[in-house]
Design a protein around this motif. Structure first.
Motif, short mmCIF file in Angstrom:
data_model
loop_
_atom_site.label_atom_id
_atom_site.label_comp_id
_atom_site.label_asym_id
_atom_site.label_seq_id
_atom_site.Cartn_x
_atom_site.Cartn_y
_atom_site.Cartn_z
N LEU A 43 0.83 -1.21 0.00
CA LEU A 43 0.00 0.00 0.00
C LEU A 43 0.86 1.26 0.00
CD1 LEU A 43 -2.93 1.11 0.26
CD2 LEU A 43 -2.51 1.20 2.71
N ILE A 44 1.86 1.30 0.86
CA ILE A 44 2.74 2.47 0.93
C ILE A 44 3.56 2.60 -0.35
CG2 ILE A 44 4.70 3.50 2.15
CD1 ILE A 44 3.53 2.16 4.72
N GLU A 75 8.87 9.98 3.73
CA GLU A 75 7.93 9.38 4.67
C GLU A 75 7.69 7.91 4.32
OE1 GLU A 75 3.36 9.73 6.32
OE2 GLU A 75 4.10 11.26 4.95
N GLY A 76 7.49 7.65 3.04
CA GLY A 76 7.28 6.28 2.60
C GLY A 76 8.48 5.39 2.89
N ALA A 77 9.66 5.90 2.63
CA ALA A 77 10.88 5.12 2.88
C ALA A 77 11.02 4.80 4.37
CB ALA A 77 12.11 5.88 2.39
N VAL A 128 8.26 2.14 5.19
CA VAL A 128 8.55 0.84 4.57
C VAL A 128 9.75 0.19 5.25
CG1 VAL A 128 9.41 -0.25 2.45
CG2 VAL A 128 7.47 1.30 2.35
N TRP A 129 10.77 0.98 5.56
CA TRP A 129 11.96 0.42 6.20
C TRP A 129 11.61 -0.24 7.54
CZ3 TRP A 129 16.47 -0.69 4.23
CH2 TRP A 129 17.49 -1.08 5.10
N VAL A 130 10.79 0.42 8.32
CA VAL A 130 10.39 -0.14 9.61
C VAL A 130 9.57 -1.41 9.41
CG1 VAL A 130 9.02 0.29 11.69
CG2 VAL A 130 10.53 2.07 10.82
N LEU A 131 8.68 -1.40 8.43
CA LEU A 131 7.88 -2.59 8.15
C LEU A 131 8.76 -3.75 7.70
CD1 LEU A 131 4.88 -0.91 6.29
CD2 LEU A 131 4.87 -1.84 8.60
N ILE A 152 15.95 3.06 -0.58
CA ILE A 152 15.12 3.22 0.61
C ILE A 152 16.01 3.27 1.85
CG2 ILE A 152 13.40 2.06 2.07
CD1 ILE A 152 12.01 1.17 -0.50
N CYS A 153 17.05 2.44 1.86
CA CYS A 153 17.98 2.43 3.00
C CYS A 153 18.66 3.78 3.16
CB CYS A 153 19.02 1.33 2.80
SG CYS A 153 20.28 1.29 4.09
N GLN A 154 19.15 4.34 2.05
CA GLN A 154 19.82 5.64 2.12
C GLN A 154 18.87 6.74 2.59
OE1 GLN A 154 22.08 6.62 -1.44
NE2 GLN A 154 22.55 4.44 -1.72
N MET A 155 17.64 6.71 2.08
CA MET A 155 16.65 7.72 2.51
C MET A 155 16.34 7.55 3.99
SD MET A 155 14.98 10.20 1.07
CE MET A 155 14.78 11.34 2.39
#
Length: 154
Positions: free
Chosen positions: A54-55, A68-70, A73-76, A95-98
Motif C-alpha cells: 500500500l505504501i 515518509e514512505g521510505a 517501509v523500512w520499519v515494516l 530506501i535504505c539511504q533515505m
C-alpha cells in the motif's frame, strides 16, 4: 501373590496411566500453542506485506512523500519475519539511504519543539535527499511491488 501386591500393582499402573495421560495432554497443548504462534506470525507478516504494498503504491503514485514512505517501509521490512527474507540494506539501497537521512529527524510533536530555522534546515536536507535518491527509491519501490504484490490479501 498376595492381595497387597495386586493392589500396589494396580495403583502403580493407575498412576502411570494418569501421568501418561497428563503428559499427552501437555504435548497436545504445546502443539496447539505452537500452531497458534505460527498463525499469529503469518497474520502479522500478511499485515506487514499489505502495508508495504500500500505504501509502495502511494509512493509510486506520488501520494506519499518519498522520505515518509521510505521511513515507514523500512520499519515494516525490519519487522517482517520471513524465512527467505533478503537483506534490506543490499536489496533496497535507495530506501535504505533515505531512511538513514531521515531516521533521526523529529516528527509530529517533537518537530514542534524545535525552532523554525532548524526545521527548515532539516526540511532542506530531506527534500534534497528526496530529489537525489528519487530514481533509486522508485526502483526499490518497483522491486518491492513485484516481490510482494502477488501476496496481498483481499
Amino acid at each position: 501373590m498376595s492381595w497387597l501386591w495386586w493392589i500396589l500393582l494396580l495403583a502403580g499402573a493407575a498412576i502411570i496411566a494418569g501421568l501418561a495421560f497428563y503428559a499427552g495432554r501437555l504435548l497436545l497443548l504445546v502443539r496447539m500453542q505452537s500452531q497458534q504462534a505460527e498463525q499469529t506470525k503469518q497474520k502479522k507478516n500478511q499485515y506487514l506485506i499489505d502495508s508495504i504494498v500500500l505504501i509502495s503504491r502511494a509512493m509510486q503514485a506520488e501520494q506519499c512523500e518519498l522520505s515518509e514512505g521510505a521511513l515507514r517501509v523500512w520499519v515494516l521490512l525490519d519487522h517482517l519475519e520471513l524465512a527467505d527474507k533478503a537483506d534490506p540494506v543490499t536489496e533496497y539501497p535507495g530506501i535504505c539511504q533515505m531512511y538513514e537521512v531521515v531516521k533521526d529527524m523529529p516528527t509530529h510533536k517533537a518537530r514542534k519543539q524545535h525552532d523554525k530555522a532548524h526545521i527548515r534546515q532539516l526540511d532542506k536536507i530531506r527534500e534534497k535527499a528526496e530529489v537525489d535518491l528519487k530514481d533509486f527509491i522508485l526502483a526499490d519501490v518497483e522491486k518491492l511491488l513485484s516481490q510482494y504484490r502477488a501476496q496481498v490479501s483481499g
